[in-house]
Design an enzyme around this catalytic site. Structure first.
Site, PDB file in Angstrom:
ATOM      1  N   GLU A 483     -16.952  75.976  -6.849  1.00 32.03           N
ATOM      2  CA  GLU A 483     -15.788  75.094  -6.900  1.00 32.03           C
ATOM      3  C   GLU A 483     -16.082  73.731  -7.509  1.00 32.03           C
ATOM      4  O   GLU A 483     -17.098  73.109  -7.207  1.00 32.03           O
ATOM      5  CB  GLU A 483     -15.244  74.883  -5.486  1.00 32.03           C
ATOM      6  N   GLU A 505     -12.021  76.948  -7.265  1.00 34.84           N
ATOM      7  CA  GLU A 505     -11.066  75.894  -7.582  1.00 34.84           C
ATOM      8  C   GLU A 505     -11.630  75.088  -8.731  1.00 34.84           C
ATOM      9  O   GLU A 505     -12.805  74.675  -8.695  1.00 34.84           O
ATOM     10  CB  GLU A 505     -10.821  74.977  -6.380  1.00 34.84           C
TER      11      GLU A 505
END
Length: 614
Positions: A483, A505
């Site tokens: 992420e 993400e």
């Protein structure tokens, strides 16, 4: 981590859990402090390893575990670390159960050879954390539950009746047998968002509530039932798993990605006490095409290594000095704490075990690599956090040198529950977090995280290009979480690679589109880049989400960039999601290459999917 839509499967969770009224858990009984840990005949693991035996009363144990929880539940970026270890036997009764909470940097583990050797009548739980905005589990990181049996016994807990394990990344459950309800969502306080998670080699005999968990990976386990999916629920070699159903649809529920068997696995090594009272480390054998737990038909196959064959490190030790122990054939056990690493820890011999207790955290202090593995097979690293230091490191953990070639498929190197952090606890920088050059390496529960909150966070502060670079062939990853890195988050250069579950993400904080461009003609950076030279790769259940929060539109042209010449069906069950319609901007324009629609503010919190590519 960020929440998705407000209505995520709460109805499913409460239906499965029943209509018990919400009621606070009873206060722990008062008890005098008890001496737990190092004593005559016990290894000296330091003061933060608490060892319990069944001769202790529930009140004695409760006092210790409650004190650790009081310190660790709010301690997201603190330096304290704990291991709570239970010798073989039974703890708690129906009339006097043992129920306790698990906070940050706390490992709870049985010291038996098998999960049934340690039995807790009660529960070991993780709940939402609450502030003025509500109660969520989105940052319940860095904790674990391992190698024991829980007979769920908390009938006075009201809404909290059951085994609550409401966690997000870096909070694995391994070798756990639960008799009773297991819930991965704390539905007793709202809005109850959660962003996990990882289960392996476990038997959850009752109902399992997924609830609001946005994504979850379960491997080589048994589940009595599974309540629902949200975005990306993936099962590999799981008995009782729901049927394949991706994307979600009325006819089959989901979304569920189901792989019938796990092609090659190696379970995490663990500390245990044998029948003579001696401490040993058990190293499970490699399994092929595995379904279900490694222990359902008897003890897990593998080898035992006496504790005397381990050098035991404690906070304050110069870890580089242990390189000579490793070169002489000893293994390394890291006790709970934080360690400054001024020179690279070199693992030079085949079949070396590096075992962390209580989330030991290694920080390079001079821009060095924290740990490197030589061109040897069979190394096993488990239960360690690598935390970037103030001077940029080229790599935090390097598995094999460049052009490594001495691996063996019969004896793969494995990393289990190994986590990486750039910022959050302090400012840190590292170009790459994990570099895998050795062939036949198994990655089993990896979270590489460039921090989006905490201390030392900013586009030019906690700088990090890439979470994972794979140069080796025949590398397999289960439960891969990467992420917020600033360029390609994963670069895969090896052939015959395999990923089962990927959660990503994109970085929240690019200050402008111009600052985040793969090339003058390609907006943003793909989350997962497979090199053009790769001819074979398999992927299952892979998702990338965007939340660009700097108030300007930022776009990524692609979430996944892969060769179009890969065999048909190489990638399965891909998705992108635009998070937070209130504060997010921009989005992801295509799922894989130029295939798949866009996820932007026009379709927030709705998966955009590609079922098969190419």
């Amino acid at each position: 981590m960020l929440a998705g839509a407000a209505g995520l499967a709460v109805a499913a969770a409460t239906t499965v859990a029943g209509a018990a009224s919400a009621q606070a858990a009873p206060a722990a009984p008062a008890a005098a402090a008890v001496s737990v840990g190092h004593s005559s005949g016990e290894p000296d693991f330091g003061p933060n390893v608490k060892i319990f035996d069944p001769s202790m009363s529930v009140a004695q144990i409760q006092a210790v575990v409650d004190a650790v929880a009081a310190e660790q539940v709010p301690n997201q970026f603190g330096t304290q670390r704990y291991a709570l270890l239970f010798k073989p036997g039974t703890y708690g009764t129906t009339a006097d159960p043992l129920n306790f909470q698990v906070g940050y940097y706390t490992q709870v583990a049985g010291l038996g050879r098998n999960p049934g050797d340690v039995v807790i009548n009660g529960s070991v739980y993780v709940r939402n954390q609450c502030d003025a905005t509500g109660c969520v589990a989105l940052t319940n990181f860095w904790r674990s539950l391992e190698n024991l049996t829980i007979n769920v016994t908390n009938p006075t807990f009201g809404c909290y009746t059951g085994e609550f394990w409401a966690v997000s990344q870096a909070a694995p459950m391994r070798r756990v047998h639960v008799n009773g309800l297991t819930t991965l969502m704390d539905y007793c306080t709202g809005p109850s968002f959660a962003s996990g998670g990882f289960i392996a080699d476990s038997s959850l005999d009752g109902a399992v509530v997924n609830g609001s968990q946005q994504q979850w990976f379960t491997r080589n386990s048994f589940v009595g039932s599974w309540s629902n999916g949200v975005w990306n629920q993936v099962f590999s070699g799981v008995q009782g798993a729901p049927a394949q159903c991706f994307p979600a649809q009325a006819s089959c529920g989901g979304p569920y990605t189901v792989v019938a068997a796990s092609p090659v696995t190696r379970e995490a090594p663990f500390l245990y006490v044998d029948s003579a009272g001696h401490y040993q480390v058990f190293v499970p054998a490699v399994r092929r095409d595995a379904v279900g737990t490694s222990w359902s038909g008897g003890p897990t196959p593998g080898r035992s290594v006496p504790l005397r064959d381990f050098a035991i490190a404690r906070p304050g030790d110069d870890l580089h000095e242990f390189t000579s122990d490793l070169a002489r054939g000893r293994n390394l056990l890291l006790t709970p704490g934080t360690y400054d690493v001024a020179k690279t820890i070199q693992v030079k011999r085949a079949d070396t075990v590096v075992l962390g207790l209580g989330f030991p955290t290694l920080t390079p202090t001079r821009g060095n690599i924290a740990m490197s593995v030589a061109d040897v097979p069979g190394v096993d690293i488990t239960g360690v956090i690598f935390d970037a230091g103030p001077k940029n490191s080229p790599v935090l953990l390097q598995v094999g040198p460049k052009n490594a070639h001495k691996s063996r498929a019969s004896d793969p190197t494995a990393l289990q529950d190994v986590f990486f952090r750039i910022g959050g606890a302090h400012a840190g920088k590292a170009t790459v977090s994990l570099e895998v050059n050795s062939d036949n390496t198994i990655l089993d529960d990896i979270w590489a995280w460039r921090a989006d909150h905490g201390t030392g966070v900013g586009w030019t502060v906690n700088t990090a290009d890439t979470g994972l670079v794979v140069n080796g062939d025949d590398v397999t990853a289960y439960g891969l979480f990467v992420e917020h890195y600033q360029k390609y988050e994963v670069i895969w250069n090896g052939n015959r690679g395999r990923v089962e579950f990927f959660q990503n993400e994109m970085p929240y904080d690019p200050p402008s589109q111009a600052a985040w461009m793969e090339s003058p003609t390609v907006n943003g950076w793909a989350a997962f880049k497979i090199a053009d030279s790769v001819t074979s790769f398999k992927g299952y259940g892979m998702g990338s989400y965007s939340f660009f929060n700097q108030g300007v539109d930022i776009f990524a042209d692609h979430a996944f960039e892969v060769p179009t010449t890969l065999p048909a069906g190489s990638l399965n069950d891909l998705l992108t999601i635009f998070l937070d319609a209130t504060h997010g901007k921009g989005g992801i324009l295509h799922v894989v290459n130029d295939t798949g629609g866009s996820s932007t503010i026009t379709n927030p919190d709705v998966p955009v999917t590609v079922v098969s590519y190419p």
